[in-house]
Design a protein around this motif. Sequence first.
Motif, short mmCIF file in Angstrom:
data_model
loop_
_atom_site.label_atom_id
_atom_site.label_comp_id
_atom_site.label_asym_id
_atom_site.label_seq_id
_atom_site.Cartn_x
_atom_site.Cartn_y
_atom_site.Cartn_z
N SER A 39 101.96 69.27 180.24
CA SER A 39 101.45 68.13 181.02
C SER A 39 102.60 67.35 181.64
O SER A 39 102.50 66.84 182.76
N ASN A 40 103.73 67.31 180.94
CA ASN A 40 104.93 66.66 181.48
C ASN A 40 105.42 67.39 182.73
O ASN A 40 105.76 66.77 183.75
N ALA A 41 105.41 68.73 182.67
CA ALA A 41 105.85 69.53 183.82
C ALA A 41 104.92 69.32 185.02
O ALA A 41 105.37 69.18 186.16
N ILE A 42 103.60 69.29 184.76
CA ILE A 42 102.65 69.13 185.87
C ILE A 42 102.79 67.74 186.52
O ILE A 42 102.64 67.60 187.73
N ALA A 43 103.11 66.72 185.71
CA ALA A 43 103.23 65.36 186.25
C ALA A 43 104.51 65.17 187.06
O ALA A 43 104.56 64.31 187.96
N LEU A 44 105.55 65.96 186.77
CA LEU A 44 106.85 65.77 187.44
C LEU A 44 106.78 65.79 188.96
O LEU A 44 107.35 64.92 189.62
N PRO A 45 106.10 66.79 189.57
CA PRO A 45 106.10 66.83 191.04
C PRO A 45 105.43 65.62 191.70
O PRO A 45 105.64 65.37 192.88
N LEU A 46 104.65 64.87 190.93
CA LEU A 46 103.97 63.69 191.50
C LEU A 46 104.89 62.48 191.61
O LEU A 46 104.55 61.50 192.27
N THR A 47 106.04 62.54 190.93
CA THR A 47 106.90 61.35 190.83
C THR A 47 107.30 60.80 192.19
O THR A 47 107.22 59.59 192.42
N GLY A 48 107.74 61.68 193.10
CA GLY A 48 108.19 61.23 194.42
C GLY A 48 107.08 60.50 195.17
O GLY A 48 107.28 59.41 195.72
N TRP A 49 105.88 61.08 195.15
CA TRP A 49 104.75 60.47 195.87
C TRP A 49 104.38 59.13 195.25
O TRP A 49 104.16 58.14 195.95
N LEU A 50 104.34 59.07 193.91
CA LEU A 50 103.97 57.83 193.21
C LEU A 50 105.00 56.73 193.46
O LEU A 50 104.63 55.56 193.64
N SER A 51 106.29 57.10 193.48
CA SER A 51 107.33 56.07 193.67
C SER A 51 107.29 55.50 195.08
O SER A 51 107.53 54.32 195.29
N ARG A 52 106.96 56.35 196.07
CA ARG A 52 106.84 55.85 197.45
C ARG A 52 105.59 54.99 197.61
O ARG A 52 105.57 54.04 198.36
N ARG A 53 104.56 55.32 196.85
CA ARG A 53 103.28 54.62 196.99
C ARG A 53 103.31 53.26 196.30
O ARG A 53 102.80 52.28 196.81
N PHE A 54 103.89 53.19 195.08
CA PHE A 54 103.81 51.96 194.29
C PHE A 54 105.14 51.24 194.09
O PHE A 54 105.17 50.13 193.58
N GLY A 55 106.25 51.89 194.46
CA GLY A 55 107.57 51.29 194.23
C GLY A 55 108.16 51.80 192.92
O GLY A 55 107.43 52.06 191.95
N GLU A 56 109.48 51.93 192.92
CA GLU A 56 110.15 52.58 191.79
C GLU A 56 110.08 51.79 190.49
O GLU A 56 109.79 52.34 189.42
#
Length: 510
Positions: A63-80
Amino acid sequence: MSNNAPASFTPPSLLLTTIGLSLATFMQVLDTTIANVALPTISGNLGVSSEQGTWVITSFAVSNAIALPLTGWLSRRFGEVKLFLWATLLFVTASFLCGISTSMPELVGFRVLQGMVAGPLYPMTQTLLIAVYPPAKRGMALALLAMVTVVAPIAGPILGGWITDSYSWPWIFFINVPIGLFAAFVVRQQMATRPVSTSRQPMDYVGLITLIIGVGALQIVLDKGNDLDWFESNFIIIGSAISAIGLAAFVIWEMTDDHPVVNLRLFAFRNFRYGTICLVAGYAGFFGINLILPQWLQTQMGYTATYAGLAVAPLGVLPVLMSPFVGRYAHKFDLRVLAGLAFLAIGLSCFMRADFTSQVDFTHIALVQLFMGAGVALFFMPTLSILLSDLPPSQIADGSGLATFLRNLGGSFAASLTTWIWIRRANQHHAYLSENVNAYEPTTRHALETLGGASNQAYAQLDSMVTSQAYMMSTVDYFYMMGWIFLSLILIIWLAKPPFTAKAAPGGGH
């Protein structure tokens, strides 16, 4: 990652910010290894086999591996900063839920949640450290983070063993609560005034859903395969078909989408291709070794969780001592030589373990772990530098994220396959050894006499000795296989082509 926020922002206390950010990463990396030595205890307490106990590790990793690719999109959407704080607080909540679990399905479910919310923690820590340090000191900040990610896996087995023996296994999860709350509080205080710039970008939902279906189904197949006798079971056949279709759809979609959640096109670059193969295979092997060793020590050699943790821990001594020097001087050498030496040292350590007998002592086990540490110290940084070396600067963050994603996935699959191979070989050896145990055979008669004559109790003791020997032989087989795999990686890394010029690598670490 979005670095739109002005880099000139400096928090009131750089030291406190660094401590807060590092603690969150320490907590997350610690959680990848702290449960390893507690597995036999957790399995026993929750009434499941040691094979099912491995789900505690694999559920978190996948589940950690699957969540990793979302990090970039989430950080741009909500702020780091906001993403970091939410990930930390949710991680604390998930850790608490793991600790109060009363059954294996409950614990595995909460570990999935824990792994998912842990996905952004490492990349966000790295991004925020780079953002708050002046350019001249960024190398030092990343070296410090590398140190944290090396110390945490060493501390994991010792801490996990001590907590399990002295208190109870739920405390390996409860320990995250004060650490996480402190980290979130400090970072919130220090980064409150940091300017935030967010942007809405399209989300590759098809890629994400096919990834979850494909990888999730594959992990379930690997975890349940042995229990259900593999392809004799309709469940396994259907699961494998779902996984194959999901992964095929994922690859086709990602190769054609404009905003892929995982940029597979990077495999067109030669160094990235071979470097990533070595990183994933090397990490998977490293992960498997550190899963089997404490399990074997506790279930077959009679070690307590604390002693198993202490026997495994010397692995981290040399990486801690050598990391600063590897970071500073590695680029004076051909990085393929350093990576090759890493694979040679880890491979040789496997062949040393293949010479173990059931009489092997604590010191011998610890010294082999210490030797393997030299290989681990030379493994991550050169391999990561090689795989990023021929990517265009604009693709480095993507490349680092993809390599980390595949590396974590490799660790997760390795955990399932390692336990399956180990138990399967032990069963085969047990069957072979048992063929020679019968009341008419002189050796058996002699053994029964030394145990007080032929009784049910004597036969049970005899079976226990045969089982122990079967697991010893299986452990030897496993380490021979790992030794040859690591030696083969030396050939693969030499397929990469210089120059391996150092580029700033934002992401991916250990």
